[in-house]
Design a protein around this motif. Sequence first.
Motif, mmCIF file in Angstrom:
data_model
loop_
_atom_site.group_PDB
_atom_site.id
_atom_site.type_symbol
_atom_site.label_atom_id
_atom_site.label_comp_id
_atom_site.label_asym_id
_atom_site.label_seq_id
_atom_site.Cartn_x
_atom_site.Cartn_y
_atom_site.Cartn_z
ATOM 1 N N LEU A 1 0.841 -1.449 -0.118
ATOM 2 C CA LEU A 1 -0.016 0.036 0.014
ATOM 3 C C LEU A 1 0.854 1.277 0.061
ATOM 4 C CD1 LEU A 1 -2.772 -0.918 2.388
ATOM 5 C CD2 LEU A 1 -2.939 -0.988 0.049
ATOM 6 N N ASP A 2 2.118 1.199 0.373
ATOM 7 C CA ASP A 2 3.069 2.415 0.495
ATOM 8 C C ASP A 2 2.286 3.504 1.075
ATOM 9 O OD1 ASP A 2 5.469 3.482 -0.167
ATOM 10 O OD2 ASP A 2 4.909 4.124 -1.921
ATOM 11 N N GLY A 3 1.847 3.465 2.245
ATOM 12 C CA GLY A 3 1.353 4.857 2.786
ATOM 13 C C GLY A 3 0.064 4.945 2.625
ATOM 14 N N ASP B 1 -4.167 3.954 1.239
ATOM 15 C CA ASP B 1 -5.290 3.331 1.799
ATOM 16 C C ASP B 1 -5.810 2.300 1.107
ATOM 17 O OD1 ASP B 1 -8.474 3.384 2.450
ATOM 18 O OD2 ASP B 1 -7.378 3.730 4.408
ATOM 19 N N LEU B 2 -6.643 1.245 1.844
ATOM 20 C CA LEU B 2 -7.100 0.005 1.217
ATOM 21 C C LEU B 2 -8.126 0.698 -0.091
ATOM 22 C CD1 LEU B 2 -7.773 -2.815 3.313
ATOM 23 C CD2 LEU B 2 -6.584 -2.853 1.451
ATOM 24 N N SER B 3 -8.958 1.838 0.398
ATOM 25 C CA SER B 3 -10.174 2.181 -0.215
ATOM 26 C C SER B 3 -9.692 2.707 -1.553
ATOM 27 C CB SER B 3 -11.204 3.015 0.430
ATOM 28 O OG SER B 3 -9.993 4.416 0.736
ATOM 29 N N THR B 4 -8.433 3.156 -1.445
ATOM 30 C CA THR B 4 -8.184 4.025 -2.912
ATOM 31 C C THR B 4 -7.194 3.120 -3.689
ATOM 32 O OG1 THR B 4 -6.472 5.207 -1.545
ATOM 33 C CG2 THR B 4 -8.511 6.280 -1.872
ATOM 34 N N TYR B 5 -6.961 1.715 -3.614
ATOM 35 C CA TYR B 5 -5.950 0.976 -3.950
ATOM 36 C C TYR B 5 -6.718 0.215 -4.841
ATOM 37 C CZ TYR B 5 -1.791 -2.016 -4.654
ATOM 38 O OH TYR B 5 -0.874 -2.709 -5.077
ATOM 39 N N GLY B 6 -6.038 -0.282 -6.198
ATOM 40 C CA GLY B 6 -6.344 -1.084 -7.314
ATOM 41 C C GLY B 6 -7.654 -0.613 -7.888
ATOM 42 N N THR B 7 -8.555 -1.474 -8.311
ATOM 43 C CA THR B 7 -9.615 -1.275 -9.502
ATOM 44 C C THR B 7 -10.941 -1.619 -9.203
ATOM 45 O OG1 THR B 7 -7.952 -1.745 -11.247
ATOM 46 C CG2 THR B 7 -10.039 -1.749 -11.820
ATOM 47 N N TRP B 8 -11.780 -0.749 -9.274
ATOM 48 C CA TRP B 8 -13.238 -1.114 -9.321
ATOM 49 C C TRP B 8 -13.954 -1.533 -10.559
ATOM 50 C CZ3 TRP B 8 -16.242 -1.725 -4.917
ATOM 51 C CH2 TRP B 8 -15.618 -1.389 -3.566
ATOM 52 N N ALA B 9 -14.464 -2.801 -10.596
ATOM 53 C CA ALA B 9 -15.012 -3.286 -11.881
ATOM 54 C C ALA B 9 -16.497 -3.111 -11.795
ATOM 55 C CB ALA B 9 -14.606 -4.696 -12.215
ATOM 56 N N TRP B 10 -17.078 -2.479 -12.611
ATOM 57 C CA TRP B 10 -18.538 -2.277 -12.650
ATOM 58 C C TRP B 10 -18.969 -3.144 -13.590
ATOM 59 C CZ3 TRP B 10 -23.138 -1.385 -11.135
ATOM 60 C CH2 TRP B 10 -24.067 -1.184 -11.900
ATOM 61 N N PHE B 11 -20.053 -4.142 -13.392
ATOM 62 C CA PHE B 11 -20.576 -5.179 -14.144
ATOM 63 C C PHE B 11 -21.903 -4.657 -14.456
ATOM 64 C CE2 PHE B 11 -17.181 -7.295 -12.075
ATOM 65 C CZ PHE B 11 -16.575 -7.848 -13.349
ATOM 66 N N PRO B 12 -22.499 -3.762 -15.412
ATOM 67 C CA PRO B 12 -23.708 -3.334 -15.543
ATOM 68 C C PRO B 12 -25.042 -4.395 -15.660
ATOM 69 C CG PRO B 12 -22.454 -2.865 -17.602
ATOM 70 C CD PRO B 12 -21.524 -3.492 -16.640
ATOM 71 N N TRP B 13 -24.674 -5.538 -16.280
ATOM 72 C CA TRP B 13 -25.779 -6.604 -16.498
ATOM 73 C C TRP B 13 -26.168 -7.038 -15.191
ATOM 74 C CZ3 TRP B 13 -20.725 -6.724 -18.501
ATOM 75 C CH2 TRP B 13 -19.910 -7.821 -17.697
ATOM 76 N N SER B 14 -25.317 -7.123 -14.121
ATOM 77 C CA SER B 14 -25.691 -7.777 -12.941
ATOM 78 C C SER B 14 -25.694 -6.526 -11.626
ATOM 79 C CB SER B 14 -24.722 -8.939 -12.580
ATOM 80 O OG SER B 14 -23.480 -8.230 -12.460
ATOM 81 N N ALA B 15 -25.237 -5.549 -12.011
ATOM 82 C CA ALA B 15 -25.335 -4.282 -11.043
ATOM 83 C C ALA B 15 -24.272 -4.444 -9.957
ATOM 84 C CB ALA B 15 -26.895 -4.029 -10.534
ATOM 85 N N ARG B 16 -23.216 -5.114 -10.375
ATOM 86 C CA ARG B 16 -22.106 -5.691 -9.167
ATOM 87 C C ARG B 16 -21.085 -4.547 -9.533
ATOM 88 N NH1 ARG B 16 -23.918 -11.150 -10.386
ATOM 89 N NH2 ARG B 16 -24.515 -12.200 -8.451
ATOM 90 N N LEU B 17 -20.408 -4.193 -8.350
ATOM 91 C CA LEU B 17 -19.567 -3.185 -8.179
ATOM 92 C C LEU B 17 -18.292 -4.154 -7.592
ATOM 93 C CD1 LEU B 17 -18.332 -0.477 -8.864
ATOM 94 C CD2 LEU B 17 -19.248 0.275 -6.769
#
Length: 376
Positions: free
Chosen positions: A74-76, A78-94
């Motif tokens: 994480l190098d200082g 926060d978990l909430s701002t690390y990586g990628t959010w994938a949005w799948f519109p057909w299942s409304a999953r984030l």
Amino acid sequence: MDEPGEETFGDRAWRPRLFDAERDAGAVQRLVDDGVAWRVHDTLDGQLRQLVRSRDPAMAADDPLVDRRLAEILDGGDLSTYGTWAWFPWSARLVHLLPREEFHELRTDRNRYKITRREQDTLAGKHVGVVGLSVGNAAAVTMAQEGVGGSFRLADFDRIELSNLNRLRAGVHDLGIDKTVLAARQMAEINPYLGISTFPQGLSEDDFDDFLLSGGRLDLVVEECDDLYVKIAIRERARHHGIPVVMDTNDRGMLDIERFDLEPGRPILHGLLGEVRAEDLRDLSTADKVPFVLALLDERRISPRLAASLPEIARTVSSWPQLASGAALGGAIVTDAARRILLGENAPSGRYYVDPFEPVTGAALTAEPNREAGEM
């Protein structure tokens, strides 16, 4: 090929939208606040801990070093701002995921040492085309699972019907959607970082080179369509461009490999159809197709039940029978052959059989029943 934007709306939606967790935090929050994202899945902490332990398998889950390694990643931040959010519109999953490289590393970790890290990276750079998405669906999804290919082109003109559910991994809620959409969704849910494009109208004379070359020359074609014209035409163009072709036939585990990359003058389908060209097979009646199908399949080697079904097509059955077990087996052996070809391993042209009936029936003749467990 799919029109821009068509893949993001309604029943044709299949392309996930990826958000940088830090840079696009506002857009992600709006999906939640607006009630568009009905299901939010955030297991990033667990993914990171598994990643740390995959790099040092001797480390126990409760080892304090896990937390220190996680903090280093994480190098200082926060978990909430690390990586990628994938949005799948057909299942409304984030879904909150590791960044692309770390996702690839961890998702394929259990492939080692059957597939080395270097081989997995090589496979991730390969382009694969799949024509026909019944058995082809099983092959495409299995390749996505195994990491055999990083970019896919999917072609099929058909939509999901109830009779397809005897062999396609789909649900009744998928009825009526394009087969290309179903496959693309299934693959994207396994790996949203995949590059996927679709040809929902199938392939015609004007599409073959686009399918094979647009966005980079394909490294492999998996051909699983029922149309004899397309079956031959895609091979004619693949041979012209030096692209290998693999096909499973959902009968006796029959697998065909045609190494047009190594044998540019190789006869189409091992010469089983003689000098027949794709143009000769346009718009044939069902009855006129039967001799070509018998020659293609080699009537001496096909299963008795498939042989009996061919004269009944368009009479008592709508098309030739296919089973879920055959589709699953086909997906497996196509993926195995594809991996070997793409890695430059020994996978020569030819027709091969991986027939589950023979060893099972052979074993049944000699196996003694387990008296203690009871007989079936």
